[in-house]
Design a protein around this motif. Structure first.
Motif, mmCIF file in Angstrom:
data_model
loop_
_atom_site.group_PDB
_atom_site.id
_atom_site.type_symbol
_atom_site.label_atom_id
_atom_site.label_comp_id
_atom_site.label_asym_id
_atom_site.label_seq_id
_atom_site.Cartn_x
_atom_site.Cartn_y
_atom_site.Cartn_z
ATOM 1 N N PRO A 1 0.805 -1.225 0.000
ATOM 2 C CA PRO A 1 0.000 0.000 0.000
ATOM 3 C C PRO A 1 0.840 1.278 0.000
ATOM 4 O O PRO A 1 1.936 1.316 0.550
ATOM 5 C CB PRO A 1 -0.795 -0.109 1.300
ATOM 6 N N GLN A 2 0.287 2.297 -0.635
ATOM 7 C CA GLN A 2 0.836 3.645 -0.537
ATOM 8 C C GLN A 2 0.040 4.451 0.480
ATOM 9 O O GLN A 2 0.546 5.390 1.067
ATOM 10 C CB GLN A 2 0.800 4.343 -1.905
ATOM 11 N N LYS A 3 -1.231 4.045 0.634
ATOM 12 C CA LYS A 3 -2.119 4.628 1.634
ATOM 13 C C LYS A 3 -2.783 3.481 2.374
ATOM 14 O O LYS A 3 -3.143 2.471 1.773
ATOM 15 C CB LYS A 3 -3.193 5.507 0.985
ATOM 16 N N LEU A 4 -2.953 3.694 3.664
ATOM 17 C CA LEU A 4 -3.571 2.676 4.503
ATOM 18 C C LEU A 4 -4.552 3.354 5.437
ATOM 19 O O LEU A 4 -4.206 4.340 6.086
ATOM 20 C CB LEU A 4 -2.505 1.932 5.319
ATOM 21 N N MET A 5 -5.779 2.818 5.491
ATOM 22 C CA MET A 5 -6.766 3.311 6.437
ATOM 23 C C MET A 5 -7.242 2.126 7.264
ATOM 24 O O MET A 5 -7.657 1.103 6.724
ATOM 25 C CB MET A 5 -7.951 3.969 5.717
ATOM 26 N N ILE A 6 -7.168 2.282 8.580
ATOM 27 C CA ILE A 6 -7.586 1.234 9.505
ATOM 28 C C ILE A 6 -8.834 1.733 10.209
ATOM 29 O O ILE A 6 -8.791 2.737 10.925
ATOM 30 C CB ILE A 6 -6.468 0.912 10.521
ATOM 31 N N LEU A 7 -9.942 1.045 9.982
ATOM 32 C CA LEU A 7 -11.240 1.472 10.507
ATOM 33 C C LEU A 7 -11.562 0.768 11.820
ATOM 34 O O LEU A 7 -12.178 -0.292 11.829
ATOM 35 C CB LEU A 7 -12.342 1.218 9.479
ATOM 36 N N GLY A 8 -11.115 1.346 12.915
ATOM 37 C CA GLY A 8 -11.432 0.823 14.238
ATOM 38 C C GLY A 8 -10.309 0.002 14.839
ATOM 39 O O GLY A 8 -9.473 -0.565 14.136
ATOM 40 N N LYS A 9 -10.326 -0.068 16.158
ATOM 41 C CA LYS A 9 -9.288 -0.789 16.910
ATOM 42 C C LYS A 9 -9.254 -2.272 16.556
ATOM 43 O O LYS A 9 -8.186 -2.870 16.460
ATOM 44 C CB LYS A 9 -9.538 -0.618 18.413
ATOM 45 N N ALA A 10 -10.418 -2.869 16.340
ATOM 46 C CA ALA A 10 -10.475 -4.302 16.020
ATOM 47 C C ALA A 10 -9.847 -4.615 14.667
ATOM 48 O O ALA A 10 -9.490 -5.756 14.394
ATOM 49 C CB ALA A 10 -11.920 -4.791 16.060
ATOM 50 N N ALA A 11 -9.693 -3.608 13.804
ATOM 51 C CA ALA A 11 -9.120 -3.819 12.475
ATOM 52 C C ALA A 11 -7.596 -3.717 12.460
ATOM 53 O O ALA A 11 -6.980 -3.920 11.414
ATOM 54 C CB ALA A 11 -9.718 -2.823 11.487
ATOM 55 N N LEU A 12 -6.989 -3.433 13.588
ATOM 56 C CA LEU A 12 -5.526 -3.374 13.639
ATOM 57 C C LEU A 12 -4.958 -4.779 13.437
ATOM 58 O O LEU A 12 -5.308 -5.698 14.160
ATOM 59 C CB LEU A 12 -5.054 -2.828 14.987
ATOM 60 N N PRO A 13 -4.077 -4.962 12.468
ATOM 61 C CA PRO A 13 -3.497 -6.289 12.247
ATOM 62 C C PRO A 13 -2.414 -6.613 13.266
ATOM 63 O O PRO A 13 -1.841 -5.717 13.897
ATOM 64 C CB PRO A 13 -2.915 -6.185 10.839
ATOM 65 N N ASN A 14 -2.129 -7.889 13.410
ATOM 66 C CA ASN A 14 -1.051 -8.348 14.297
ATOM 67 C C ASN A 14 0.272 -7.740 13.846
ATOM 68 O O ASN A 14 0.568 -7.691 12.661
ATOM 69 C CB ASN A 14 -0.926 -9.867 14.257
ATOM 70 N N GLY A 15 1.052 -7.290 14.806
ATOM 71 C CA GLY A 15 2.380 -6.776 14.501
ATOM 72 C C GLY A 15 2.408 -5.356 13.975
ATOM 73 O O GLY A 15 3.472 -4.866 13.594
ATOM 74 N N MET A 16 1.271 -4.687 13.951
ATOM 75 C CA MET A 16 1.235 -3.301 13.470
ATOM 76 C C MET A 16 1.893 -2.408 14.509
ATOM 77 O O MET A 16 1.591 -2.510 15.696
ATOM 78 C CB MET A 16 -0.221 -2.884 13.248
#
Length: 180
Positions: A122-137
């Motif tokens: 990705p060149q842009k990343l949008m994470i919608l909500g705490k539950a959407a945070l991936p492992n290791g982020m």
């Protein structure tokens, strides 16, 4: 610890005469296998074991390398009402649905951020909500655009369930996404 019985000790257990086949004689004439003689290195002629690359199912075509991470336990990607709101918002920013890749993290609980990054680039990343945070982020501030060392921009913000009907949260989201 496992006890080893030597061929000479078999006479205590067996009263009859025993004959060993040639293959058995070769086996018993070899030195005892010891753990310290074992190596963890694969044989030189062994083919390397390759782990298959993960495959992610996503909505969109990722034409502009814009990754959107969601978390919806009961839908494939994002709920219809939230998709309509997201599409409307992105349309105001001149993004079409095919410009993005929407991934529902709920379907990939063991996959790491680096696997997502390697797959989508990705060149842009949008994470919608705490539950959407991936492992290791890496840790991210909420509702602030962060530019990473790799040169991509990240917006970690509210999930749509936190924005729908919440004017203040929607306003904060809009002020951030329009600069992403």
């Amino acid at each position: 610890m496992k006890a080893e019985i030597l061929p000479s000790q078999l006479t205590y257990f067996l009263s009859e005469e025993l004959y060993l086949l040639k293959a058995d004689q070769d086996f018993y004439s070899q030195p005892t296998l010891r753990v310290e003689n074992l190596t963890t290195e694969p044989p030189a002629n062994a083919a390397p074991i390759e782990t298959p690359a993960p495959v992610f199912k996503y909505k969109g075509s990722n034409q502009k390398n814009f990754l959107i991470l969601t978390h919806y336990p009961n839908t494939e990607f994002i709920s219809e009402a939230h998709l309509a709101a997201l599409t409307s918002t992105l349309g105001r920013l001149n993004f079409m649905p095919e410009d993005t890749a929407i991934v529902n993290i709920n379907h990939y609980p063991t996959h790491t951020w680096s696997e997502l990054f390697d797959y989508f680039k990705p060149q842009k990343l949008m994470i919608l909500g705490k539950a959407a945070l991936p492992n290791g982020m890496p840790a991210l501030p909420i509702n602030e655009i962060t530019e990473t060392a790799d040169g991509y921009r990240v917006l970690y913000t509210f999930g749509f369930d936190e924005m729908m009907g919440q004017k203040e949260n929607t306003k904060i989201f809009w002020n951030q996404i329009k600069t992403l």
